[in-house]
Design a protein around this motif. Sequence first.
Motif, PDB file in Angstrom:
ATOM      1  N   TYR A   8      -3.732  -6.745   4.260  1.00  0.00           N
ATOM      2  CA  TYR A   8      -3.496  -6.053   2.931  1.00  0.00           C
ATOM      3  C   TYR A   8      -2.272  -6.451   2.207  1.00  0.00           C
ATOM      4  CZ  TYR A   8      -3.114  -2.316  -0.345  1.00  0.00           C
ATOM      5  OH  TYR A   8      -3.165  -1.589  -1.473  1.00  0.00           O
ATOM      6  N   ARG A   9      -0.932  -6.548   2.856  1.00  0.00           N
ATOM      7  CA  ARG A   9       0.212  -6.748   2.105  1.00  0.00           C
ATOM      8  C   ARG A   9      -0.264  -8.319   1.599  1.00  0.00           C
ATOM      9  NH1 ARG A   9       4.882  -3.286   4.647  1.00  0.00           N
ATOM     10  NH2 ARG A   9       3.804  -1.931   5.199  1.00  0.00           N
ATOM     11  N   ARG A  13      -3.197  -6.732  -2.391  1.00  0.00           N
ATOM     12  CA  ARG A  13      -2.262  -5.833  -3.078  1.00  0.00           C
ATOM     13  C   ARG A  13      -2.619  -6.630  -4.714  1.00  0.00           C
ATOM     14  NH1 ARG A  13       3.323  -3.891  -1.063  1.00  0.00           N
ATOM     15  NH2 ARG A  13       2.370  -1.900  -0.135  1.00  0.00           N
TER      16      ARG A  13
END
Length: 62
Positions: A8-9, A13
């Motif tokens: 996700y990071r 994002r």
Amino acid sequence: MGLWDGLYRVLMRRNSVYVTFVVAGAFVGERMVDNGVHKLWDYCNVGKKFEDIPVLGQRLSE
């Protein structure tokens, strides 16, 4: 930090990074499937293709 948090990071994002990842992944996946199907077709049709028949496409020498 788990695997999903890391993905996700890195990828999700920012929308621009996510869209680029999806488009690049689709392009690479399409090339892999195309090459795989082509190799499977060649494997299943050995000796039956136009290129495999030696007398086709040759002219008689005068």
